[in-house]
Design a protein around this motif. Structure first.
Motif, PDB file in Angstrom:
ATOM      1  N   ALA A 184       0.833  -1.208   0.000  1.00  0.00           N
ATOM      2  CA  ALA A 184       0.000   0.000   0.000  1.00  0.00           C
ATOM      3  C   ALA A 184       0.864   1.252   0.000  1.00  0.00           C
ATOM      4  CB  ALA A 184      -0.931   0.013   1.215  1.00  0.00           C
ATOM      5  N   LEU A 185       0.428   2.235  -0.743  1.00  0.00           N
ATOM      6  CA  LEU A 185       0.976   3.591  -0.710  1.00  0.00           C
ATOM      7  C   LEU A 185      -0.150   4.490  -0.226  1.00  0.00           C
ATOM      8  CD1 LEU A 185       2.858   5.951  -1.311  1.00  0.00           C
ATOM      9  CD2 LEU A 185       2.196   5.781  -3.726  1.00  0.00           C
ATOM     10  N   ILE A 186       0.026   5.091   0.952  1.00  0.00           N
ATOM     11  CA  ILE A 186      -1.035   5.871   1.600  1.00  0.00           C
ATOM     12  C   ILE A 186      -0.509   7.276   1.884  1.00  0.00           C
ATOM     13  CG2 ILE A 186      -2.593   6.013   3.577  1.00  0.00           C
ATOM     14  CD1 ILE A 186      -2.203   2.957   3.902  1.00  0.00           C
ATOM     15  N   ILE A 187      -1.217   8.292   1.391  1.00  0.00           N
ATOM     16  CA  ILE A 187      -0.779   9.685   1.541  1.00  0.00           C
ATOM     17  C   ILE A 187      -1.951  10.536   2.007  1.00  0.00           C
ATOM     18  CG2 ILE A 187       0.201  11.712   0.390  1.00  0.00           C
ATOM     19  CD1 ILE A 187       1.435   9.799  -1.675  1.00  0.00           C
ATOM     20  N   GLY A 188      -1.738  11.326   3.064  1.00  0.00           N
ATOM     21  CA  GLY A 188      -2.736  12.277   3.534  1.00  0.00           C
ATOM     22  C   GLY A 188      -2.136  13.667   3.606  1.00  0.00           C
ATOM     23  N   ASN A 189      -2.482  14.516   2.661  1.00  0.00           N
ATOM     24  CA  ASN A 189      -1.944  15.885   2.608  1.00  0.00           C
ATOM     25  C   ASN A 189      -2.986  16.875   3.120  1.00  0.00           C
ATOM     26  OD1 ASN A 189       0.479  15.028   1.618  1.00  0.00           O
ATOM     27  ND2 ASN A 189       0.121  15.674  -0.486  1.00  0.00           N
ATOM     28  N   GLU A 190      -2.755  17.385   4.295  1.00  0.00           N
ATOM     29  CA  GLU A 190      -3.710  18.297   4.937  1.00  0.00           C
ATOM     30  C   GLU A 190      -3.155  19.696   5.126  1.00  0.00           C
ATOM     31  OE1 GLU A 190      -5.954  18.664   9.270  1.00  0.00           O
ATOM     32  OE2 GLU A 190      -5.676  16.696   8.366  1.00  0.00           O
ATOM     33  N   ASP A 191      -1.942  19.795   5.644  1.00  0.00           N
ATOM     34  CA  ASP A 191      -1.399  21.088   6.060  1.00  0.00           C
ATOM     35  C   ASP A 191      -0.632  21.747   4.915  1.00  0.00           C
ATOM     36  OD1 ASP A 191      -0.454  23.276   7.388  1.00  0.00           O
ATOM     37  OD2 ASP A 191       1.076  22.200   8.520  1.00  0.00           O
ATOM     38  N   TYR A 192      -1.358  22.506   4.093  1.00  0.00           N
ATOM     39  CA  TYR A 192      -0.736  23.256   3.000  1.00  0.00           C
ATOM     40  C   TYR A 192      -0.314  24.651   3.451  1.00  0.00           C
ATOM     41  CZ  TYR A 192      -2.324  19.708  -0.322  1.00  0.00           C
ATOM     42  OH  TYR A 192      -2.515  18.531  -1.014  1.00  0.00           O
ATOM     43  N   VAL A 263      -3.485   1.967  -3.459  1.00  0.00           N
ATOM     44  CA  VAL A 263      -3.006   3.348  -3.357  1.00  0.00           C
ATOM     45  C   VAL A 263      -4.149   4.195  -2.813  1.00  0.00           C
ATOM     46  CG1 VAL A 263      -2.105   5.361  -4.588  1.00  0.00           C
ATOM     47  CG2 VAL A 263      -1.376   3.058  -5.254  1.00  0.00           C
ATOM     48  N   TYR A 264      -3.875   4.952  -1.761  1.00  0.00           N
ATOM     49  CA  TYR A 264      -4.890   5.834  -1.180  1.00  0.00           C
ATOM     50  C   TYR A 264      -4.297   7.238  -1.084  1.00  0.00           C
ATOM     51  CZ  TYR A 264      -8.034   8.190   1.943  1.00  0.00           C
ATOM     52  OH  TYR A 264      -8.893   9.125   2.468  1.00  0.00           O
ATOM     53  N   TYR A 265      -5.059   8.225  -1.552  1.00  0.00           N
ATOM     54  CA  TYR A 265      -4.612   9.624  -1.468  1.00  0.00           C
ATOM     55  C   TYR A 265      -5.766  10.506  -1.023  1.00  0.00           C
ATOM     56  CZ  TYR A 265      -3.179  14.333  -2.804  1.00  0.00           C
ATOM     57  OH  TYR A 265      -2.891  15.676  -2.782  1.00  0.00           O
ATOM     58  N   ALA A 266      -5.522  11.327   0.003  1.00  0.00           N
ATOM     59  CA  ALA A 266      -6.446  12.383   0.413  1.00  0.00           C
ATOM     60  C   ALA A 266      -5.665  13.688   0.401  1.00  0.00           C
ATOM     61  CB  ALA A 266      -7.011  12.117   1.801  1.00  0.00           C
ATOM     62  N   GLY A 267      -6.192  14.686  -0.273  1.00  0.00           N
ATOM     63  CA  GLY A 267      -5.485  15.959  -0.365  1.00  0.00           C
ATOM     64  C   GLY A 267      -6.007  16.752  -1.548  1.00  0.00           C
ATOM     65  N   HIS A 268      -5.260  17.768  -1.920  1.00  0.00           N
ATOM     66  CA  HIS A 268      -5.675  18.608  -3.040  1.00  0.00           C
ATOM     67  C   HIS A 268      -5.340  17.955  -4.370  1.00  0.00           C
ATOM     68  CE1 HIS A 268      -7.344  22.157  -1.303  1.00  0.00           C
ATOM     69  NE2 HIS A 268      -6.266  22.476  -0.626  1.00  0.00           N
ATOM     70  N   GLY A 269      -6.270  18.098  -5.311  1.00  0.00           N
ATOM     71  CA  GLY A 269      -6.017  17.797  -6.702  1.00  0.00           C
ATOM     72  C   GLY A 269      -6.308  19.051  -7.506  1.00  0.00           C
ATOM     73  N   LEU A 270      -5.520  19.314  -8.514  1.00  0.00           N
ATOM     74  CA  LEU A 270      -5.717  20.510  -9.337  1.00  0.00           C
ATOM     75  C   LEU A 270      -5.471  20.180 -10.801  1.00  0.00           C
ATOM     76  CD1 LEU A 270      -3.799  23.230  -7.278  1.00  0.00           C
ATOM     77  CD2 LEU A 270      -6.252  23.184  -7.693  1.00  0.00           C
ATOM     78  N   PRO A 271      -6.164  20.872 -11.699  1.00  0.00           N
ATOM     79  CA  PRO A 271      -5.860  20.720 -13.118  1.00  0.00           C
ATOM     80  C   PRO A 271      -4.890  21.808 -13.563  1.00  0.00           C
ATOM     81  CG  PRO A 271      -7.891  21.936 -12.883  1.00  0.00           C
ATOM     82  CD  PRO A 271      -7.366  21.699 -11.483  1.00  0.00           C
ATOM     83  N   ASP A 272      -4.066  21.489 -14.537  1.00  0.00           N
ATOM     84  CA  ASP A 272      -3.304  22.536 -15.194  1.00  0.00           C
ATOM     85  C   ASP A 272      -4.292  23.397 -15.988  1.00  0.00           C
ATOM     86  OD1 ASP A 272      -1.756  23.020 -18.171  1.00  0.00           O
ATOM     87  OD2 ASP A 272      -0.793  23.780 -16.349  1.00  0.00           O
TER      88      ASP A 272
END
Length: 433
Positions: A184-192, A263-272
Motif C-alpha cells: 500500500a501507498l497511503i498519503i494524507g496531505n492536509e497542512d498546505y 493506493v490511497y490519497y487524500a489531499g488537493h487535486g488541481l488541473p493545469d
C-alpha cells in the motif's frame, strides 16, 4: 577616493549592522543527525557525506535547486545494511530575526534583502532523527515519521496525533491474516498553509491526515497488508511523493507479477489551467503551479509499468480545482473540468467526485465524505465484498448523503483499465475463511 569611501560608511554601516539575521544566524547552520539504531550512512541532497550517525553537519542556509532537492531545501537520507532507507525532507523557514531590522530605522529596510541574499533569513531543523525499520521480505519500503510544525518560534513543534473521533476509527475488524504480496501507498496531505506563504489557511484539506491514518489501520487489520509493506506519508512534499511512487514502482517490478497494490490519497487535486490535465498537489507546491505536482497520468503509468495482479487506487480528492476559490472554504476544489486518460492494464480507480464537482469533508465524522463511507463499508463487511459491490455502494450512498447533509452533489467515479488480465470487478477484497 578615501574621502568618498568615508562618506559612504555612515550610509552602508546601518544596513550591514541591521541585517540581524545574517549577523546572528550567520550563513551556515549546524544540524545534529542521528538514527535508531545508530551507524547509518548519511546522504544530503543525494551526496554522500562520508559520515555515520550520530554526527553533526554544517549546512548552508541558502541552497540552490538540485537534481533531487528544491531551492532552500535539504533531503537527508540514512542508509544501513539490513534496514529500510529513511528519507527526511526539510524545507527552509523564515527566521523571526529578520524582523529585528525594524528596530533600527526605516532606512534599514533594505537589510531584509541582505538577509535573503546571504541566506541568513532561513533556518532549518536543528536535529533530524531517523527511526530505521528492518527490511522485510526483501522489499524496500519508505517509512516516514511526519511532524506538523507550528512555527511560533524556531524550536516549537506540534506532532499530529490520530485521535480516532469517528465510529469508523474504532472497533476495526481484525481478520488476522497477512498477504505477503499486498502493498500500500497511503498519503494524507492536509497542512498546505505552513508551506504556502502566499495562500490562506482555508486551503488546508480538512481531516486528510485522519483519512490516511484510518485507511492505514484498515489496510493492516482488514485488507491484511503487512505493516512493513506500507508506505505511509502525511503532509508529503513533492520530493517525498516522487520517491514513494518510485519505490512502489520498484516493488511491483520485483514482485514479478504477484503484487496487489492499494493506493490511497487524500489531499488537493488541481488541473493545469492550460491543458486541464489533473495533478496531485504536494504540500510544498502552490496551486498556481500545478504542473510542479504529481501528474495523475504519470502516477498511473508508474503503477502499471510492470505486470501485477491488480492495482486499486482510492482518491479522496477532486481534480476540478482547489485553493484558488476562497469562497469554497470547506470544499476541495473549484470549477474546471479535468481531462481523463485511458487506463491500461490491471488497474481500477475510485475517485471521490465527478467532473466539476468537489470532494467535501464530513465534519461530524472528522473525515472526508468519500473516505468515511469507504471505511464504513469495509468495517461492515470485514472486506468480504467484491470491488464492484464496493463501488456500487459508494455510487449510491455518497451522492444521496451529500445532498442531504451538504446540499451539494458529490458522485464517486469508477474507472477500469482496458486490456485487463484479471477480473478486478468481481475480485473479493478479503475472502472469508
Amino acid at each position: 577616493m578615501k574621502r568618498i569611501a568615508l562618506k559612504l560608511v555612515p550610509l552602508i554601516l546601518p544596513l550591514v549592522i541591521s541585517a540581524c539575521a545574517t549577523l546572528l544566524n550567520t550563513t551556515k547552520q549546524k544540524v545534529e543527525l542521528t538514527s535508531n539504531p545508530i551507524g547509518a550512512e548519511v546522504y544530503i541532497n543525494g551526496e554522500k557525506t562520508n559520515k555515520t550517525t550520530p554526527c553533526s553537519v554544517w549546512v548552508k542556509r541558502k541552497v540552490k535547486r538540485g537534481p533531487i532537492n528544491a531551492k532552500n531545501q535539504y533531503i537527508y537520507e540514512f542508509k544501513k545494511d539490513g534496514y529500510v532507507p529513511y528519507t527526511y525532507t526539510d524545507k527552509a523557514d523564515i527566521s523571526s530575526k529578520i524582523y529585528l531590522n525594524l528596530l533600527f530605522s526605516i532606512a534599514a529596510i533594505p537589510a531584509f534583502g541582505i538577509d535573503f541574499i546571504s541566506g541568513g533569513a532561513y533556518y532549518y531543523d536543528k536535529e533530524v532523527v531517523a527511526p530505521l525499520q528492518k527490511e522485510a521480505g526483501g522489499y524496500v519500503v519508505i517509512r516516514d515519521t511526519v511532524v506538523k510544525k507550528v512555527y511560533v518560534n524556531p524550536d516549537d513543534s506540534n506532532r499530529y496525533e490520530f485521535k480516532r473521533l469517528s465510529d469508523v476509527d474504532v472497533d476495526i475488524p481484525k481478520n488476522g491474516i497477512e498477504h505477503p504480496y499486498r502493498f500500500a501507498l497511503i498519503i494524507g496531505n492536509e497542512d498546505y498553509s505552513s508551506k504556502q506563504i502566499d495562500l490562506n489557511s482555508e486551503v488546508n484539506v480538512d481531516y486528510a491526515r485522519n483519512d490516511a491514518s484510518a485507511f492505514k489501520d484498515y489496510a493492516i487489520n482488514v485488507l491484511g497488508i503487512p505493516e512493513t509493506n506500507i508506505i505511509f506519508l502525511l503532509d508529503a512534499t513533492v520530493g517525498q511523493m516522487n520517491q514513494a511512487i518510485a519505490k512502489t514502482n520498484l516493488i511491483i517490478k520485483n514482485a514479478k507479477g504477484k503484487a496487489e497494490v492499494f493506493v490511497y490519497y487524500a489531499g488537493h487535486g488541481l488541473p493545469d489551467e492550460a491543458t486541464r490535465e489533473p495533478y496531485l498537489i504536494p504540500v510544498d507546491i502552490s496551486g498556481k503551479n500545478a504542473k510542479e505536482g504529481i501528474k495523475l497520468e504519470t502516477l498511473y503509468a508508474k503503477l502499471t509499468e510492470y505486470p501485477s495482479k491488480r492495482v486499486v487506487v482510492f482518491l479522496d480528492a477532486c481534480f476540478s480545482g482547489g485553493a484558488r476559490n476562497k469562497g469554497l472554504v470547506a470544499a476541495r476544489g473549484v470549477k474546471v473540468r479535468p481531462t481523463e486518460t485511458v487506463l491500461q492494464g490491471n488497474i481500477a480507480t475510485l475517485a471521490a467526485a465527478t467532473g466539476e464537482q468537489t470532494a467535501l469533508p464530513y465534519k461530524d465524522k472528522y473525515h472526508g465524505f468519500f473516505t468515511y463511507y469507504l471505511l464504513k463499508k469495509l468495517k461492515e463487511t470485514k472486506g468480504n465484498i467484491t470491488f464492484k459491490e464496493l463501488a456500487s455502494y459508494l455510487s449510491e450512498v455518497v451522492p444521496l448523503q451529500s445532498v442531504l447533509l451538504n446540499d451539494k452533489e458529490q458522485t464517486p467515479t469508477l474507472r477500469m483499465g482496458v486490456n485487463q488480465t484479471e477480473d478486478i470487478e468481481n475480485w473479493i477484497l478479503v475472502e472469508s475463511n
